[in-house]
Design a protein around this motif. Sequence first.
Motif, mmCIF file in Angstrom:
data_model
loop_
_atom_site.group_PDB
_atom_site.id
_atom_site.type_symbol
_atom_site.label_atom_id
_atom_site.label_comp_id
_atom_site.label_asym_id
_atom_site.label_seq_id
_atom_site.Cartn_x
_atom_site.Cartn_y
_atom_site.Cartn_z
ATOM 1 N N ALA A 39 0.841 -1.198 0.000
ATOM 2 C CA ALA A 39 0.000 0.000 0.000
ATOM 3 C C ALA A 39 0.878 1.250 0.000
ATOM 4 O O ALA A 39 1.899 1.310 0.679
ATOM 5 N N ALA A 40 0.468 2.242 -0.779
ATOM 6 C CA ALA A 40 1.198 3.509 -0.814
ATOM 7 C C ALA A 40 1.033 4.213 0.527
ATOM 8 O O ALA A 40 0.041 4.003 1.238
ATOM 9 N N ALA A 41 1.995 5.050 0.875
ATOM 10 C CA ALA A 41 1.972 5.731 2.171
ATOM 11 C C ALA A 41 0.677 6.510 2.366
ATOM 12 O O ALA A 41 0.125 6.537 3.463
ATOM 13 N N GLU A 42 0.146 7.132 1.310
ATOM 14 C CA GLU A 42 -1.087 7.925 1.440
ATOM 15 C C GLU A 42 -2.282 7.051 1.805
ATOM 16 O O GLU A 42 -3.269 7.538 2.341
ATOM 17 N N GLN A 43 -2.209 5.762 1.502
ATOM 18 C CA GLN A 43 -3.329 4.859 1.763
ATOM 19 C C GLN A 43 -3.311 4.279 3.178
ATOM 20 O O GLN A 43 -4.233 3.578 3.557
ATOM 21 N N THR A 44 -2.283 4.540 3.961
ATOM 22 C CA THR A 44 -2.149 3.907 5.266
ATOM 23 C C THR A 44 -2.617 4.770 6.429
ATOM 24 O O THR A 44 -2.466 4.387 7.580
ATOM 25 N N PHE A 45 -3.176 5.948 6.155
ATOM 26 C CA PHE A 45 -3.706 6.792 7.213
ATOM 27 C C PHE A 45 -4.934 7.518 6.690
ATOM 28 O O PHE A 45 -5.266 7.446 5.520
ATOM 29 N N GLY A 46 -5.613 8.229 7.588
ATOM 30 C CA GLY A 46 -6.815 8.965 7.197
ATOM 31 C C GLY A 46 -8.075 8.245 7.634
ATOM 32 O O GLY A 46 -8.024 7.275 8.395
ATOM 33 N N PRO A 47 -9.239 8.700 7.136
ATOM 34 C CA PRO A 47 -10.506 8.128 7.604
ATOM 35 C C PRO A 47 -10.750 6.693 7.143
ATOM 36 O O PRO A 47 -11.469 5.952 7.790
ATOM 37 N N SER A 48 -10.159 6.262 6.025
ATOM 38 C CA SER A 48 -10.365 4.895 5.515
ATOM 39 C C SER A 48 -9.027 4.308 5.069
ATOM 40 O O SER A 48 -8.780 4.118 3.876
ATOM 41 N N PRO A 49 -8.136 4.008 6.023
ATOM 42 C CA PRO A 49 -6.821 3.507 5.631
ATOM 43 C C PRO A 49 -6.888 2.080 5.079
ATOM 44 O O PRO A 49 -7.772 1.310 5.437
ATOM 45 N N THR A 50 -5.969 1.758 4.191
ATOM 46 C CA THR A 50 -5.805 0.397 3.700
ATOM 47 C C THR A 50 -4.794 -0.276 4.619
ATOM 48 O O THR A 50 -3.619 0.095 4.641
ATOM 49 N N LEU A 51 -5.270 -1.232 5.386
ATOM 50 C CA LEU A 51 -4.401 -1.909 6.346
ATOM 51 C C LEU A 51 -4.046 -3.295 5.831
ATOM 52 O O LEU A 51 -4.866 -3.950 5.184
ATOM 53 N N PRO A 52 -2.849 -3.766 6.115
ATOM 54 C CA PRO A 52 -2.491 -5.123 5.707
ATOM 55 C C PRO A 52 -3.280 -6.139 6.518
ATOM 56 O O PRO A 52 -3.730 -5.855 7.630
ATOM 57 N N ALA A 53 -3.445 -7.313 5.939
ATOM 58 C CA ALA A 53 -4.140 -8.390 6.648
ATOM 59 C C ALA A 53 -3.305 -8.811 7.854
ATOM 60 O O ALA A 53 -2.080 -8.758 7.811
ATOM 61 N N PRO A 54 -3.961 -9.224 8.944
ATOM 62 C CA PRO A 54 -3.210 -9.695 10.111
ATOM 63 C C PRO A 54 -2.343 -10.900 9.734
ATOM 64 O O PRO A 54 -2.735 -11.729 8.929
ATOM 65 N N GLN A 55 -1.176 -10.968 10.326
ATOM 66 C CA GLN A 55 -0.249 -12.068 10.078
ATOM 67 C C GLN A 55 -0.221 -12.978 11.294
ATOM 68 O O GLN A 55 -0.226 -12.503 12.419
ATOM 69 N N THR A 56 -0.203 -14.257 11.068
ATOM 70 C CA THR A 56 -0.081 -15.212 12.161
ATOM 71 C C THR A 56 1.161 -16.061 11.925
ATOM 72 O O THR A 56 1.564 -16.291 10.784
ATOM 73 N N SER A 57 1.766 -16.496 13.009
ATOM 74 C CA SER A 57 2.921 -17.377 12.919
ATOM 75 C C SER A 57 3.045 -18.159 14.214
ATOM 76 O O SER A 57 2.453 -17.799 15.223
ATOM 77 N N TRP A 58 3.800 -19.209 14.153
ATOM 78 C CA TRP A 58 4.019 -20.023 15.337
ATOM 79 C C TRP A 58 4.898 -19.309 16.336
ATOM 80 O O TRP A 58 4.771 -19.474 17.535
ATOM 81 N N ILE A 59 5.813 -18.532 15.810
ATOM 82 C CA ILE A 59 6.732 -17.790 16.668
ATOM 83 C C ILE A 59 6.475 -16.309 16.421
ATOM 84 O O ILE A 59 6.596 -15.838 15.297
ATOM 85 N N PRO A 60 6.061 -15.552 17.455
ATOM 86 C CA PRO A 60 5.748 -14.142 17.234
ATOM 87 C C PRO A 60 6.976 -13.329 16.863
ATOM 88 O O PRO A 60 8.085 -13.617 17.304
ATOM 89 N N THR A 61 6.760 -12.336 16.031
ATOM 90 C CA THR A 61 7.835 -11.427 15.654
ATOM 91 C C THR A 61 7.897 -10.314 16.688
ATOM 92 O O THR A 61 6.903 -9.658 16.949
ATOM 93 N N VAL A 62 9.045 -10.124 17.266
ATOM 94 C CA VAL A 62 9.235 -9.082 18.258
ATOM 95 C C VAL A 62 10.404 -8.217 17.803
ATOM 96 O O VAL A 62 11.522 -8.703 17.679
ATOM 97 N N ASN A 63 10.116 -6.965 17.518
ATOM 98 C CA ASN A 63 11.163 -6.031 17.139
ATOM 99 C C ASN A 63 11.391 -5.087 18.316
ATOM 100 O O ASN A 63 10.538 -4.264 18.614
ATOM 101 N N VAL A 64 12.504 -5.237 18.978
ATOM 102 C CA VAL A 64 12.823 -4.432 20.151
ATOM 103 C C VAL A 64 13.923 -3.454 19.779
ATOM 104 O O VAL A 64 14.976 -3.854 19.274
ATOM 105 N N ALA A 65 13.663 -2.193 19.997
ATOM 106 C CA ALA A 65 14.677 -1.178 19.731
ATOM 107 C C ALA A 65 15.787 -1.302 20.765
ATOM 108 O O ALA A 65 15.531 -1.425 21.958
ATOM 109 N N THR A 66 17.007 -1.290 20.305
ATOM 110 C CA THR A 66 18.153 -1.341 21.212
ATOM 111 C C THR A 66 18.337 0.039 21.833
ATOM 112 O O THR A 66 18.392 1.037 21.124
ATOM 113 N N ALA A 67 18.397 0.089 23.146
ATOM 114 C CA ALA A 67 18.557 1.361 23.845
ATOM 115 C C ALA A 67 19.985 1.855 23.683
ATOM 116 O O ALA A 67 20.936 1.153 24.006
ATOM 117 N N THR A 68 20.111 3.040 23.148
ATOM 118 C CA THR A 68 21.422 3.670 23.010
ATOM 119 C C THR A 68 21.295 5.129 23.414
ATOM 120 O O THR A 68 20.222 5.712 23.344
#
Length: 187
Positions: A39-68
Amino acid sequence: MHCQAVGREPSCARSYCWQLSVGALALPMASCSEPDNTAAAEQTFGPSPTLPAPQTSWIPTVNVATATSWPAGAKPTAANGMAVNAFATGLDHPRTVYVLPNGDVLVAETNAPPKPDDTGGIKGWITRLVMGRAGAGVASPNRISLLRDADGDGVAETRSVFIEGLHSPFGMALVGDDFYVADSTPS
């Protein structure tokens, strides 16, 4: 798990079992794929955003920002006509900042409260690993510090403990002459 390989030496059987175990764990991970974010950036916000379908997996994806922290002497770039400087340094996990009417600044210094139920087993090990990566794997100072800029130059000349012995403080409010602190209840 008990492994036995027919006609093999015991050390070879352990190696075979190890390879089989790693393969069994790697198979579900290999089936995971990155989500389709077309989806283009303009489509991802506003009153009717185009959102990606939910993703499922056996192992959850965790993105943790490293504190610096900022490197010594480095600071953000200010807009034209503006300046940026460090008001205070050396704080221990600052969480909330509250400016008092007289210009003094209160800082809640805290870390996540300990959760005794989350310390054991694989879940506890993963929790400690993730918290350590985020810079939160250390003891909590559990205090509110007072910072004072006595000469008005934008740098706190004094720092003192305002309240200590709290339990993971995360909010402050001055209402009239009453000062309120939100913290978690110890278990």
